[in-house]
Design a protein around this motif. Structure first.
Motif, PDB file in Angstrom:
ATOM      1  N   UNK A   1       0.827  -1.210   0.000  1.00 25.42           N
ATOM      2  CA  UNK A   1       0.000   0.000   0.000  1.00 25.42           C
ATOM      3  C   UNK A   1       0.862   1.261   0.000  1.00 25.42           C
ATOM      4  N   UNK A   2       2.104   1.170   0.540  1.00 24.28           N
ATOM      5  CA  UNK A   2       2.984   2.338   0.547  1.00 24.28           C
ATOM      6  C   UNK A   2       3.304   2.804  -0.868  1.00 24.28           C
ATOM      7  N   UNK A   3       3.235   1.862  -1.829  1.00 24.67           N
ATOM      8  CA  UNK A   3       3.559   2.192  -3.221  1.00 24.67           C
ATOM      9  C   UNK A   3       2.298   2.468  -4.024  1.00 24.67           C
ATOM     10  N   UNK A   4       1.412   1.479  -4.127  1.00 21.58           N
ATOM     11  CA  UNK A   4       0.251   1.666  -4.989  1.00 21.58           C
ATOM     12  C   UNK A   4      -0.798   2.561  -4.354  1.00 21.58           C
ATOM     13  N   UNK A   5      -0.634   2.900  -3.074  1.00 20.08           N
ATOM     14  CA  UNK A   5      -1.567   3.811  -2.427  1.00 20.08           C
ATOM     15  C   UNK A   5      -1.532   5.223  -2.986  1.00 20.08           C
ATOM     16  N   UNK A   6      -0.505   5.534  -3.811  1.00 21.22           N
ATOM     17  CA  UNK A   6      -0.434   6.856  -4.437  1.00 21.22           C
ATOM     18  C   UNK A   6      -1.312   6.967  -5.671  1.00 21.22           C
ATOM     19  N   UNK A   7      -1.983   5.877  -6.060  1.00 22.04           N
ATOM     20  CA  UNK A   7      -2.880   5.921  -7.214  1.00 22.04           C
ATOM     21  C   UNK A   7      -4.072   6.820  -6.918  1.00 22.04           C
ATOM     22  N   UNK A   8      -4.745   7.249  -7.972  1.00 23.21           N
ATOM     23  CA  UNK A   8      -5.895   8.127  -7.778  1.00 23.21           C
ATOM     24  C   UNK A   8      -7.043   7.359  -7.116  1.00 23.21           C
ATOM     25  N   UNK A   9      -7.954   8.088  -6.521  1.00 24.86           N
ATOM     26  CA  UNK A   9      -9.021   7.466  -5.728  1.00 24.86           C
ATOM     27  C   UNK A   9      -9.935   6.596  -6.578  1.00 24.86           C
ATOM     28  N   UNK A  10     -10.125   6.969  -7.858  1.00 27.11           N
ATOM     29  CA  UNK A  10     -10.996   6.160  -8.703  1.00 27.11           C
ATOM     30  C   UNK A  10     -10.409   4.778  -8.965  1.00 27.11           C
ATOM     31  N   UNK A  11      -9.090   4.679  -8.988  1.00 23.66           N
ATOM     32  CA  UNK A  11      -8.436   3.372  -9.155  1.00 23.66           C
ATOM     33  C   UNK A  11      -8.526   2.570  -7.872  1.00 23.66           C
ATOM     34  N   UNK A  12      -8.268   3.212  -6.747  1.00 23.06           N
ATOM     35  CA  UNK A  12      -8.281   2.500  -5.477  1.00 23.06           C
ATOM     36  C   UNK A  12      -9.676   2.029  -5.097  1.00 23.06           C
ATOM     37  N   UNK A  13     -10.704   2.750  -5.534  1.00 25.67           N
ATOM     38  CA  UNK A  13     -12.067   2.348  -5.195  1.00 25.67           C
ATOM     39  C   UNK A  13     -12.474   1.035  -5.857  1.00 25.67           C
ATOM     40  N   UNK A  14     -11.705   0.574  -6.827  1.00 26.26           N
ATOM     41  CA  UNK A  14     -12.016  -0.705  -7.468  1.00 26.26           C
ATOM     42  C   UNK A  14     -11.838  -1.884  -6.510  1.00 26.26           C
ATOM     43  N   UNK A  15     -11.128  -1.672  -5.400  1.00 27.76           N
ATOM     44  CA  UNK A  15     -10.943  -2.726  -4.402  1.00 27.76           C
ATOM     45  C   UNK A  15     -12.055  -2.749  -3.373  1.00 27.76           C
ATOM     46  N   UNK A  16     -12.866  -1.698  -3.305  1.00 25.36           N
ATOM     47  CA  UNK A  16     -13.916  -1.639  -2.295  1.00 25.36           C
ATOM     48  C   UNK A  16     -14.940  -2.760  -2.426  1.00 25.36           C
ATOM     49  N   UNK A  17     -15.378  -3.143  -3.648  1.00 24.55           N
ATOM     50  CA  UNK A  17     -16.353  -4.248  -3.728  1.00 24.55           C
ATOM     51  C   UNK A  17     -15.848  -5.554  -3.124  1.00 24.55           C
ATOM     52  N   UNK A  18     -14.556  -5.821  -3.206  1.00 24.65           N
ATOM     53  CA  UNK A  18     -14.001  -7.027  -2.572  1.00 24.65           C
ATOM     54  C   UNK A  18     -14.190  -6.953  -1.067  1.00 24.65           C
ATOM     55  N   UNK A  19     -13.862  -5.804  -0.516  1.00 23.67           N
ATOM     56  CA  UNK A  19     -13.979  -5.602   0.932  1.00 23.67           C
ATOM     57  C   UNK A  19     -15.432  -5.739   1.379  1.00 23.67           C
ATOM     58  N   UNK A  20     -16.341  -5.139   0.653  1.00 18.50           N
ATOM     59  CA  UNK A  20     -17.756  -5.178   1.034  1.00 18.50           C
ATOM     60  C   UNK A  20     -18.339  -6.576   0.866  1.00 18.50           C
ATOM     61  N   UNK A  21     -17.976  -7.269  -0.206  1.00 18.63           N
ATOM     62  CA  UNK A  21     -18.487  -8.626  -0.413  1.00 18.63           C
ATOM     63  C   UNK A  21     -18.018  -9.563   0.694  1.00 18.63           C
ATOM     64  N   UNK A  22     -16.756  -9.435   1.084  1.00 20.31           N
ATOM     65  CA  UNK A  22     -16.233 -10.296   2.144  1.00 20.31           C
ATOM     66  C   UNK A  22     -16.945 -10.029   3.471  1.00 20.31           C
ATOM     67  N   UNK A  23     -17.199  -8.761   3.784  1.00 21.39           N
ATOM     68  CA  UNK A  23     -17.883  -8.442   5.042  1.00 21.39           C
ATOM     69  C   UNK A  23     -19.325  -8.941   5.030  1.00 21.39           C
ATOM     70  N   UNK A  24     -19.976  -8.894   3.876  1.00 19.21           N
ATOM     71  CA  UNK A  24     -21.344  -9.419   3.794  1.00 19.21           C
ATOM     72  C   UNK A  24     -21.365 -10.928   3.998  1.00 19.21           C
ATOM     73  N   UNK A  25     -20.387 -11.623   3.410  1.00 14.31           N
ATOM     74  CA  UNK A  25     -20.330 -13.079   3.583  1.00 14.31           C
ATOM     75  C   UNK A  25     -20.045 -13.436   5.036  1.00 14.31           C
ATOM     76  N   UNK A  26     -19.098 -12.739   5.638  1.00  9.11           N
ATOM     77  CA  UNK A  26     -18.712 -13.058   7.018  1.00  9.11           C
ATOM     78  C   UNK A  26     -19.839 -12.760   8.012  1.00  9.11           C
ATOM     79  N   UNK A  27     -20.578 -11.697   7.776  1.00 10.83           N
ATOM     80  CA  UNK A  27     -21.639 -11.305   8.719  1.00 10.83           C
ATOM     81  C   UNK A  27     -22.990 -11.921   8.373  1.00 10.83           C
ATOM     82  N   UNK A  28     -23.105 -12.524   7.189  1.00 12.85           N
ATOM     83  CA  UNK A  28     -24.385 -13.086   6.778  1.00 12.85           C
ATOM     84  C   UNK A  28     -25.411 -12.036   6.403  1.00 12.85           C
ATOM     85  N   UNK A  29     -24.945 -10.838   6.041  1.00  7.76           N
ATOM     86  CA  UNK A  29     -25.863  -9.744   5.725  1.00  7.76           C
ATOM     87  C   UNK A  29     -26.403  -9.891   4.304  1.00  7.76           C
TER      88      UNK A  29
END
Length: 523
Positions: A431-459
């Motif tokens: 993250x120290x390196x690729x974290x300098x990417x623009x926010x629109x690029x980094x937001x492409x990882x958010x669906x992974x995070x949200x999908x995993x939390x939904x699976x773990x919580x059963x939401x």
């Protein structure tokens, strides 16, 4: 399977693991490969083990060196290296009990060697047994002797990714050595590192060939120790560690015949990386001052920056030529097909790329290149890295989906721990390196995070993401990156000699950085 505590007894652990492997699609059931050499096929386990062992032995043989280097090698090895000394050097002192206990507490449980003794067994020894073990280590250290059985290793062949399993050269050897030997090696690494910082600069270097570990010139390693003025027990122990090594290839419970490893260091041994780095660090002393290098063990990139492409091309070609000379003198080769060049430039319109040659072959100029697990594109947008990272994480989500089955699945706590160790750790890496990417690029990882939390919580899929953060006690990825960045900053500040503190931004780039008002908005 440490964290899967709520799985019912209706499903055995073996059945569960098969389901996980099938869902992930990465881990396959082991089967003996059919090896092909020329027109001959070998299918029995003992034949396969022997053929793979012969391939490993042939790579580490001196016959695999070029004729030109063999002349240099024979001439250099005729000059004996004398490590004996009467000085009482601090790194040659005897071991103490608290050092042995500290080493035992820090080592991670790994596969045992030929004797089958694990670190867990050693940790359960009583005080008298530990005293005897400490006495054995000190005798080996002071008397400069080396147990003959410690020279033998069990080699596990690991097929390289996306390689043909029928080719015996497509396997990577992983050496399993005795736990007692690895304990003593752990201490020697600590002593070597402390002494190295005092005598020379600790540097790392790139593997210049695909078989660099198996091909490393042992006399060159010892000569590097000698040039760094190491004397006494430490270099003699390393000399004994490298000499007369024997290995046998193991396929499940089938062992090959013993083979000699003439050159190289055993892969998988705790001491090998340090010795490998020590030998290859000598190359950095011949780099031109205008060329910088970033290295980690066997990964190297050399770079040069400037406003004129011709000057950059000359400086990089000069560095490559010096590298070629060093390789010829140390038994390595540079492969033009495995090398690549990236022209990092934000200039628009047509502009020439540099032409760098290895002998008569031009190094190909590519749009992106992987380096230490990070994909660097020529515009440094890090979009290719984020896209590949997302693709890999989507595949790993299948593990959590399988383990979240309502009839026998794991609970929320176990699933979150698995997510953090298997998926979130991959997102955090680099993250120290690729974290300098623009926010629109980094937001492409958010669906992974949200999908995993939904699976773990059963939401439900329609559940708001803020409720997922609250229920799972997780934070959004952009806040997590800021938290990890702050931790990294304070970790650097706590080490006055950290190499990152020596980096400086050129004056021109500093003015450009300060002029970008969007940076202050993002921060």
């Amino acid at each position: 399977m440490t964290y899967i505590s709520s799985i019912t007894s209706a499903t055995s652990s073996a059945q569960l693991w098969k389901k996980v492997k099938a869902a992930n699609g990465i881990y396959k059931e082991f089967s003996f490969p059919v090896i092909r050499t020329g027109t001959t096929l070998y299918s029995t386990p003992i034949e396969v083990a022997n053929i793979i062992g012969q391939g490993f032995a042939r790579i580490s043989s001196a016959d695999s060196y070029s004729p030109t280097f063999l002349v240099t090698k024979r001439r250099a090895e005729q000059i004996p290296l004398n490590f004996k000394t009467r000085q009482l050097l601090p790194y040659n002192c005897a071991f103490r009990m608290f050092e042995l206990r500290k080493a035992l507490s820090e080592v991670k449980d790994t596969s045992p060697g030929p004797d089958g003794i694990t670190y867990s067994m050693i940790r359960h020894l009583d005080a008298d047994s530990l005293t005897n073990l400490l006495s054995l280590f000190n005798r080996i250290w002071k008397e400069q002797a080396y147990p003959s059985q410690w020279r033998e290793a069990i080699v596990i062949p690991i097929l390289k990714p996306e390689k043909d399993p029928s080719n015996p050269l497509n396997y990577r050897p992983t050496a399993l050595t005795r736990s007692f030997q690895k304990l003593l090696n752990e201490w020697s690494i600590h002593v070597l590192y402390i002494s190295w910082k005092r005598l020379a600069v600790f540097l790392l270097f790139k593997a210049v060939s695909g078989r660099a570990y198996d091909h490393t010139w042992r006399h060159g390693i010892l000569r590097s120790l000698h040039d760094s003025e190491f004397q006494g027990n430490l270099p003699i122990f390393i000399q004994n560690f490298l000499s007369s090594r024997i290995f046998r290839v193991r396929l499940e419970n089938i062992f090959s015949q013993p083979f000699m490893q003439d050159e190289g260091v055993p892969q998988g041994n705790v001491l090998s990386v340090t010795l490998f780095s020590l030998h290859f660090s000598k190359f950095l002393t011949i780099l031109p001052s205008t060329v910088s290098a970033t290295l980690y063990v066997d990964d190297l990139q050399i770079s040069c920056q400037g406003s004129g492409i011709n000057l950059i091309e000359q400086q990089l070609q000069n560095a490559v030529n010096k590298l070629l000379i060093w390789c010829n003198d140390n038994g390595h080769t540079l492969s033009p097909t495995k090398s690549s060049c990236v022209h990092f430039c934000r200039k628009r319109g047509m502009h020439p790329d540099p032409v760098i040659r290895i002998h008569d072959t031009v190094i190909p100029v590519v749009e992106k290149v992987p380096f230490l697990g990070i994909i660097l594109d020529r515009k440094l947008t890090f979009l290719p890295h984020v896209l590949q990272l997302r693709k890999r994480c989507e595949k790993l989500l299948n593990i959590i989906k399988v383990l979240s089955t309502t009839s026998w699945g794991a609970d929320r706590t176990a699933l979150l721990r698995i997510y953090q160790s298997v998926i979130l750790s991959r997102i955090d890496y680099g993250y120290e390196v690729y974290g300098s990417a623009c926010s629109s690029v980094l937001r492409r990882l958010d669906p992974i995070h949200h999908s995993a939390l939904r699976i773990c919580s059963g939401a439900f899929r329609t559940s708001p993401v803020h409720s997922l953060y609250a229920v799972c006690h997780q934070m959004p990825l952009h806040l997590r990156r800021r938290k990890l960045g702050a931790q990294y900053y304070f970790r650097i500040q706590s080490h006055p000699n950290h190499p990152v503190l020596t980096l400086s931004i050129p004056v021109g780039l500093g003015r450009l950085y300060a002029a970008r008002t969007s940076l202050s908005v993002r921060e």
